[in-house]
Write an enzyme that holds these catalytic residues in place. Sequence first.
Site, PDB file in Angstrom:
ATOM      1  N   SER A  51       0.792  -1.232   0.000  1.00 41.12           N
ATOM      2  CA  SER A  51       0.000   0.000   0.000  1.00 41.12           C
ATOM      3  C   SER A  51       0.822   1.279   0.000  1.00 41.12           C
ATOM      4  O   SER A  51       0.264   2.368  -0.117  1.00 41.12           O
ATOM      5  CB  SER A  51      -0.957   0.021   1.195  1.00 41.12           C
ATOM      6  OG  SER A  51      -2.166  -0.617   0.872  1.00 41.12           O
ATOM      7  N   LYS A  54       0.184   3.726  -2.713  1.00 42.73           N
ATOM      8  CA  LYS A  54      -0.800   4.798  -2.647  1.00 42.73           C
ATOM      9  C   LYS A  54      -0.160   6.159  -2.420  1.00 42.73           C
ATOM     10  O   LYS A  54      -0.801   7.201  -2.664  1.00 42.73           O
ATOM     11  CB  LYS A  54      -1.828   4.494  -1.565  1.00 42.73           C
ATOM     12  CG  LYS A  54      -2.683   3.254  -1.861  1.00 42.73           C
ATOM     13  CD  LYS A  54      -3.734   3.027  -0.796  1.00 42.73           C
ATOM     14  CE  LYS A  54      -4.610   1.817  -1.110  1.00 42.73           C
ATOM     15  NZ  LYS A  54      -3.935   0.536  -0.829  1.00 42.73           N
ATOM     16  N   SER A 111      -6.673   3.058   3.749  1.00 40.91           N
ATOM     17  CA  SER A 111      -5.897   2.453   2.668  1.00 40.91           C
ATOM     18  C   SER A 111      -6.810   1.647   1.741  1.00 40.91           C
ATOM     19  O   SER A 111      -6.530   0.517   1.365  1.00 40.91           O
ATOM     20  CB  SER A 111      -4.791   1.553   3.231  1.00 40.91           C
ATOM     21  OG  SER A 111      -3.844   1.245   2.236  1.00 40.91           O
ATOM     22  N   LYS A 214       2.319   6.622   5.628  1.00 39.31           N
ATOM     23  CA  LYS A 214       1.536   5.508   5.104  1.00 39.31           C
ATOM     24  C   LYS A 214       2.087   4.170   5.563  1.00 39.31           C
ATOM     25  O   LYS A 214       3.294   3.983   5.660  1.00 39.31           O
ATOM     26  CB  LYS A 214       1.545   5.565   3.576  1.00 39.31           C
ATOM     27  CG  LYS A 214       0.586   4.617   2.896  1.00 39.31           C
ATOM     28  CD  LYS A 214      -0.847   5.102   2.979  1.00 39.31           C
ATOM     29  CE  LYS A 214      -1.833   4.040   2.535  1.00 39.31           C
ATOM     30  NZ  LYS A 214      -1.908   2.890   3.448  1.00 39.31           N
TER      31      LYS A 214
END
Length: 359
Positions: A51, A54, A111, A214
């Site tokens: 992720s 992202k 997420s 993140k």
Amino acid sequence: MGLLTGIALSAVTLGKAHAQYAGQISSIVVDANTGAVLSQADPDLRRYPASLTKLMTLYMAFRALKAGAITPDQTVPVSIHASTMEPSKLGLVPGTHLNVEEAILALVTKSANDAACALGELIGGGDEQQFAAMMTQQARSMGMTNTTFRNASGLPDPEQMTTARDLATLGRRLIADFPEYYHYFSTESFRFHRRIIPNHNPMLKAYVGADGMKTGYTQEAGHNLVTSAVRDNVRLVGVVMGAASNTQRSLAMADQLDHGFDAEGVAPVARPLLLAHASPHATGRNGRRALVMAASTRHRPLEVAEAPAPHAVRHGHRAAATTAAHGHHVRLVGAKVRAISTVETHHLTARRSAAANRT
């Protein structure tokens, strides 16, 4: 023959990636302003971003916002393709929509893979693959020479790879290029369709000065994390990739950021209690019990770019907890607690066995 060659090359790529992930962490900490490397460990190994992908999806969204190509309240249509993304997700339904700001918030908090895909399709002219090509082109123009993107979410793809060093570059650029949008990363929660969506980045509450960015996880990638923190006007960006658990990645990040601030001459700050998986199974000196951070995981295929706790439990991930004073269940990192009596030990063991039988 061409097909067999393609399969063979994919197998080699996947094999190399797996070899890099097995019990090996890649990490780097840099000064966000100067780019000076303060610590590093295998920062150039090519790894799956999960992720953390992202972050580039968000970079592309912020760039489009700044250019006026999209607006925060612009409608983001949900395609069938976007709705079929694996968890973590908002559960978006084909034919419905959300707006750009909601999509951004869904990426930084939950997420959400369906929101990432929908946002990518909006910016990529309706084609996620086209958007991924745009992401890769942008990465290369920023000096991320070891990074290739194949989707907007970070769901598993053997060709989607990056490095800790490249992600540190991306983190720095997000801060420098879009200061007006950086505040999104510190969002604690947001409301979507009468639901409160919390931010599951533990560093925001666990590390003094952390204000983004993140987390990421797949089985192939391990537990990944990019964190930015600021103390005494010194901002650092840290990257940890391939950790064996959420706890290990949080501890590794905290340790490296501490060392980074120390190298920059910033006075140390006592760490708050960190929510994490805990298992009291080690005895320290003088008979004291040290609270050892470990998550007990049964490895099963999980096609997720970020697994929330309830989803992980349903798929066989278990975390042991311990009982502290006053009967409260706490999860701590780096803390010593009183010795556990024989009665308490038997009680805890029985509870853990019962919990295991329910999973």
